[in-house]
Design a protein around this motif. Structure first.
Motif: not given
Ligand code: SF4
Ligand code: SF4
Ligand code: SF4
Lengths: 335, 313
Positions: B109-112, B139-143, B177-178
């Motif tokens: 689900e996404g990484q911090f 808190k999620l990483l941008e990616k 994303a860009y």
């Protein structure tokens, strides 16, 4: 040794004065990073921070330093070296662990071989320490003959007593001089407060480093392969370590440059013949551990780690040197 | 999820399908994870899975590939959707064979972001957000905010998220994303140069960006060559800029945007922005995205007869 109490206002005035008379370096924020840099505005000097990302070694042993130039004139080769600035330099806000690391640098660069580049910088610098009241979980200086309020290697130590008052303890004449004519004498209450803060800070340090006394006997143990497996052989731990001092030389045009090098890198030990005794990752990681916990101790009488915890915090894959050193004897008996 | 992961890995080891499984275990700080290598069934309990599993473990496949043989044992690797892309890249570039790896895909689900961790370092704050996934989004990483592969595209085993069982596949949020790249593109050349000059000046040449990268596998990096010395080894603006540009160019059309270089960089140089910019160019010019198809040829390793450029024909 004198002790006095100064206010935040006093400190600001002192910083302002120092900016005029000397080169003043202090920790400040650069984006999210805390780095030492030349002070342009005393307001920007950072007081509440666990430690800077880069240790102060960079001001004595720069990441890149021009040693000399060579020139060919009328068929003869000559060397020239730019003269260093000899202005007094004050490094403000040095943490006790980093101050201690410079004493280890002295053993290396002011021992059998005198490194004039290093010594010049050392001679012109005054180290103003800042005691740690809030050590991090990754700090472990206590088990390495240092501590959050240790004075070793510093010229003066400042302790934040809260309420905008600071206890200043002069350690050397160079250090005392900076605070001449300011502040007031410290009282019993303030000294007690300082003791309490010191004790509280010490209590917060739970991580300990306990290398086995017979570390040498584990040299050939398969343990090193196991624990180094996740290491990615980058230069983070060595470059950010306040006690790592390895360097290389290269020519850039006519300039002879000295720059940081790291035992983690595979080419570090690559010889002209192509032979490389530390091609394998485990031998490189083991070198890092042994240099700190065995060879340096053998050569200079103490462990080359001050417990600043930078390598633990910054390692991209969380290799924990303390855990690795502490566990090595236990692991052997287990297998 | 963790239990099922451990069971599956245990089974793989028991049946001798794999010689080794690369996964995540808890780090000493009790919050972060750290890569681990599981070789025995009784070690599987070390394996964990949470939102601190940031590392792209496919980076270790090159180092461990000699343990694999076809048809088995193979190397097992715990992989998120994004990590699978670099495994595809490694297969594409003949670094590993598809049948030498067992991809243990994780629904993610996404990484911090380590932001919290960094704050902890800067301000001396304590990290206590372990269970507080309330404002997770923040808190999620941008990616991860722009992720389209919450469920890996390729895997041998899939460990699904219990919380989502039965629910539809999580959709990627509407994030451009860009966006960061476009923001920079909008600036003048001079402004961009000033921006990068400031960023590159901080580089300490620790090469963590290269070492952590799953696709930086050259036996000898150009940066390590001494005869001739292409790139000055000392950190200076000139050498740093050369290094950072060479690194990015060599990854053009190969970088799968796991963001590991930026995460590993101790000086927090926004390396992902450079990679993304090149990725964007490749997409626009060649209609190609890295890490999606192990049969495809990377655009910079391929040519077409109908290429409009003279020099290539
Ligand atoms: S221990 Fe960590 S910081 Fe040091 S070389 Fe290995 S991966 Fe890099
Ligand atoms: S080995 Fe690690 S903890 Fe010890 S002084 Fe060096 S960086 Fe600090
Ligand atoms: S990780 Fe960052 S500091 Fe290290 S070499 Fe790469 S860009 Fe430079």
């Amino acid at each position: 040794m004198t002790e006095k109490i100064v206010s935040k206002e006093d400190l600001k005035k002192i910083l302002e004065g120092l900016m005029k008379t000397s080169e003043l370096l202090a920790p400040g924020k650069e984006g999210d990073l805390v780095l030492f840099k030349p002070v342009k505005n005393p307001e920007e000097v950072f007081f509440a921070y666990p430690n800077s990302l880069k240790p102060v070694k960079e001001f004595f042993f720069p990441p890149r330093e021009e040693l000399f130039k060579h020139e060919i004139r009328e068929g003869k080769v000559g060397l020239s070296s730019e003269h260093q600035e000899n202005r007094k330099r004050v490094i403000w806000g040095v943490r006790p662990c980093d101050a201690k690391s410079l004493l280890m640098f002295d053993k290396m660069f002011d021992g059998e071989y005198k490194d004039s580049y290093y010594l010049e910088k050392r001679a012109k610098s005054v180290l103003v320490g800042l005691a740690c009241n809030e050590p991090l979980d990754s700090c472990f200086c206590l088990s390495l003959n240092a501590g959050p309020h240790a004075k070793e290697g510093l010229d003066v130590l400042i302790t934040d007593l809260g309420d905008d008052s600071y206890l200043v303890e002069g350690i050397t004449a160079k250090g005392e001089e900076l605070f001449q004519g300011c502040g007031k004498e410290s009282g019993e209450g303030e000294r007690t407060r300082k003791k309490e803060l010191e004790e509280a800070a010490k209590k917060k340090i739970r991580k300990t480093c306990q290398p086995p006394p017979d570390l040498e006997s584990f040299f050939e143990d398969p343990y090193w392969e196991k624990v180094s497996r996740k290491c990615i052989s980058c230069g983070v731990c060595t470059y950010l370590c306040p006690t790592c001092f390895c360097f290389d030389l290269s020519y850039e045009g006519r300039d002879c440059i000295r720059f940081w090098d790291s035992c983690s890198f595979s080419p570090f030990t690559k010889m002209t013949s192509g032979e490389n005794p530390r091609r394998e990752k485990k031998t490189r990681y083991r070198q890092r551990v042994y240099h700190k916990f065995s060879y340096f101790k053998k050569n200079f009488g103490e462990i080359a780690c001050v417990g600043c915890g930078r390598c633990l915090r910054e390692c991209p894959v969380k290799v924990d040197i303390v855990e690795i050193v502490n566990q090595c004897s236990k692991d052997k008996t287990k297998d | 999820m963790i239990k099922r992961l451990q069971e599956k890995v245990g089974k793989l080891l028991r049946e001798k399908k794999v010689a080794l499984v690369i996964g995540y275990e808890m780090a000493g700080d009790g919050i972060s994870t750290t890569p681990c290598f599981i070789e025995r069934e009784d070690e599987v309990e070390r394996l964990v899975w949470n939102e601190h599993c940031v590392y792209n473990l496919s980076r270790y496949l090159i180092e461990t590939r000699e343990l694999a043989s076809s048809p088995s044992p193979k190397i097992g690797v715990v992989a998120k959707g994004c990590d699978v892309k670099s495994i595809i890249g490694l297969i594409q570039e003949n670094q590993i064979k598809r049948d030498e790896v067992v991809i243990i895909g994780m629904e993610c689900e996404g990484q911090f972001d380590v932001e919290g961790e960094r704050q902890f370092k800067v301000e001396g704050l304590k990290l206590k957000d372990k269970d507080k996934d309330k404002d997770k989004e923040g808190k999620l990483l941008e990616k991860c905010k722009a992720c389209e592969v919450h469920i890996p595209k390729v895997y041998d085993l899939l460990i699904k998220d219990d919380r989502n069982s039965g629910a539809p596949e999580p959709q990627s949020p509407e994030v451009n994303a860009y966006a960061q790249v476009e923001e920079l593109e909008g600036k003048s050349q001079e402004e961009r140069w000033q921006y990068w000059k400031k960023e590159f000046a901080r580089c300490i040449k620790c090469y963590a960006c290269r070492q952590v990268c799953p696709l930086c596998f050259c036996p000898q990096c150009i940066a390590d060559q001494t005869l001739p010395q292409w790139i000055s080894p000392s950190p200076s603006l000139k050498g740093n800029t050369t290094w950072n540009i060479v690194r990015a160019f060599h990854l053009a059309g190969r970088c799968i945007d796991c963001g590991e270089c930026e995460r590993a960089c101790p000086m927090k140089i926004p390396l992902r922005k450079i990679n993304k910019k090149l990725g964007k160019e490749i997409k626009e010019m060649f209609d190609y995205e890295a890490g999606l198809d192990s049969e495809a040829k990377p655009p910079l390793a391929d040519f077409k007869l109908e290429d409009p450029e003279e020099f290539i024909r």
